[in-house]
Design a protein around this motif. Sequence first.
Motif, PDB file in Angstrom:
ATOM      1  N   ARG A  84     -78.965  -0.565  62.573  1.00 53.70           N
ATOM      2  CA  ARG A  84     -80.303  -0.353  63.134  1.00 53.70           C
ATOM      3  C   ARG A  84     -81.393  -0.429  62.062  1.00 53.70           C
ATOM      4  N   ASN A  85     -80.980  -0.795  60.839  1.00 53.12           N
ATOM      5  CA  ASN A  85     -81.916  -0.885  59.701  1.00 53.12           C
ATOM      6  C   ASN A  85     -82.637   0.435  59.442  1.00 53.12           C
ATOM      7  N   TRP A  86     -81.912   1.541  59.529  1.00 50.93           N
ATOM      8  CA  TRP A  86     -82.488   2.860  59.313  1.00 50.93           C
ATOM      9  C   TRP A  86     -82.364   3.342  57.873  1.00 50.93           C
ATOM     10  N   GLN A  87     -81.648   2.618  57.014  1.00 48.35           N
ATOM     11  CA  GLN A  87     -81.419   3.103  55.653  1.00 48.35           C
ATOM     12  C   GLN A  87     -82.711   3.440  54.906  1.00 48.35           C
ATOM     13  N   PRO A  88     -83.802   2.666  55.065  1.00 46.54           N
ATOM     14  CA  PRO A  88     -85.023   3.027  54.329  1.00 46.54           C
ATOM     15  C   PRO A  88     -85.549   4.426  54.662  1.00 46.54           C
ATOM     16  N   TYR A  89     -85.215   4.912  55.841  1.00 41.11           N
ATOM     17  CA  TYR A  89     -85.683   6.224  56.273  1.00 41.11           C
ATOM     18  C   TYR A  89     -84.721   7.347  55.892  1.00 41.11           C
ATOM     19  N   HIS A  90     -83.540   6.983  55.467  1.00 49.23           N
ATOM     20  CA  HIS A  90     -82.522   7.985  55.139  1.00 49.23           C
ATOM     21  C   HIS A  90     -82.603   8.389  53.674  1.00 49.23           C
ATOM     22  N   THR A  91     -83.761   8.922  53.329  1.00 48.99           N
ATOM     23  CA  THR A  91     -83.977   9.464  51.991  1.00 48.99           C
ATOM     24  C   THR A  91     -83.502  10.914  51.993  1.00 48.99           C
ATOM     25  N   PRO A  92     -83.221  11.476  50.811  1.00 47.93           N
ATOM     26  CA  PRO A  92     -82.826  12.892  50.795  1.00 47.93           C
ATOM     27  C   PRO A  92     -83.850  13.793  51.486  1.00 47.93           C
TER      28      PRO A  92
ATOM     29  N   LEU B 131     -82.062  17.669  59.065  1.00 49.72           N
ATOM     30  CA  LEU B 131     -81.019  18.700  59.105  1.00 49.72           C
ATOM     31  C   LEU B 131     -81.617  20.048  59.492  1.00 49.72           C
ATOM     32  N   SER B 132     -82.744  20.373  58.910  1.00 45.79           N
ATOM     33  CA  SER B 132     -83.420  21.636  59.223  1.00 45.79           C
ATOM     34  C   SER B 132     -83.844  21.691  60.686  1.00 45.79           C
ATOM     35  N   VAL B 133     -84.372  20.600  61.196  1.00 50.03           N
ATOM     36  CA  VAL B 133     -84.798  20.541  62.599  1.00 50.03           C
ATOM     37  C   VAL B 133     -83.602  20.739  63.525  1.00 50.03           C
ATOM     38  N   GLU B 134     -82.513  20.046  63.230  1.00 48.22           N
ATOM     39  CA  GLU B 134     -81.323  20.164  64.090  1.00 48.22           C
ATOM     40  C   GLU B 134     -80.730  21.574  64.018  1.00 48.22           C
ATOM     41  N   ALA B 135     -80.731  22.179  62.834  1.00 47.10           N
ATOM     42  CA  ALA B 135     -80.248  23.559  62.718  1.00 47.10           C
ATOM     43  C   ALA B 135     -81.132  24.488  63.542  1.00 47.10           C
ATOM     44  N   SER B 136     -82.428  24.237  63.540  1.00 44.13           N
ATOM     45  CA  SER B 136     -83.351  25.039  64.348  1.00 44.13           C
ATOM     46  C   SER B 136     -83.094  24.859  65.837  1.00 44.13           C
ATOM     47  N   GLU B 137     -82.733  23.650  66.246  1.00 43.71           N
ATOM     48  CA  GLU B 137     -82.406  23.433  67.655  1.00 43.71           C
ATOM     49  C   GLU B 137     -81.145  24.199  68.045  1.00 43.71           C
ATOM     50  N   LEU B 138     -80.214  24.342  67.124  1.00 45.69           N
ATOM     51  CA  LEU B 138     -79.030  25.157  67.375  1.00 45.69           C
ATOM     52  C   LEU B 138     -79.420  26.630  67.489  1.00 45.69           C
ATOM     53  N   VAL B 139     -80.284  27.080  66.596  1.00 48.66           N
ATOM     54  CA  VAL B 139     -80.763  28.467  66.654  1.00 48.66           C
ATOM     55  C   VAL B 139     -81.466  28.735  67.981  1.00 48.66           C
ATOM     56  N   GLU B 140     -82.229  27.764  68.448  1.00 49.54           N
ATOM     57  CA  GLU B 140     -82.992  27.937  69.682  1.00 49.54           C
ATOM     58  C   GLU B 140     -82.097  28.314  70.866  1.00 49.54           C
ATOM     59  N   ILE B 141     -80.897  27.767  70.910  1.00 50.81           N
ATOM     60  CA  ILE B 141     -79.965  28.074  72.005  1.00 50.81           C
ATOM     61  C   ILE B 141     -79.629  29.560  72.019  1.00 50.81           C
ATOM     62  N   PHE B 142     -79.533  30.156  70.852  1.00 54.03           N
ATOM     63  CA  PHE B 142     -79.104  31.552  70.724  1.00 54.03           C
ATOM     64  C   PHE B 142     -80.264  32.538  70.594  1.00 54.03           C
TER      65      PHE B 142
ATOM     66  N   TYR C 183     -76.292  14.931  59.989  1.00 56.11           N
ATOM     67  CA  TYR C 183     -77.336  14.876  58.961  1.00 56.11           C
ATOM     68  C   TYR C 183     -76.837  15.427  57.633  1.00 56.11           C
ATOM     69  N   LEU C 184     -76.015  16.475  57.654  1.00 54.90           N
ATOM     70  CA  LEU C 184     -75.468  17.004  56.406  1.00 54.90           C
ATOM     71  C   LEU C 184     -74.583  15.967  55.723  1.00 54.90           C
TER      72      LEU C 184
END
Length: 110
Positions: free
Chosen positions: A20-28, A35-46, A77-78
Amino acid sequence: MSELDVATLQRRLAEFAAARNWQPYHTPKNLVAALSVEASELVEIFQWLTPEESARVMADPDTAHRVNDEVADVLAYLLQFCEVLGIDPLVALAAKIDRNEERFPAPGEP
């Protein structure tokens, strides 16, 4: 996929991004932010569950599906973050456990 292991999953994620040519966006920076956003979405469930409700969260199929999806997003993401920085996540975890065992000995251990 025959075997589930970190290297295989990292390769699949890299191939998915490359197609999908996403490598330019996959910076650290971008990967750790995602990763932080997805972890927050997990927290949101609980977020508003009692401890007892949170222990039973997987009993509800809809909620269990959401939890599984968010866990997958966090792990994806990790693993991508580790790949970009050349970190072996299993080696990093083993080293951290070793340090914690030294820092926090179990009761009765020297």
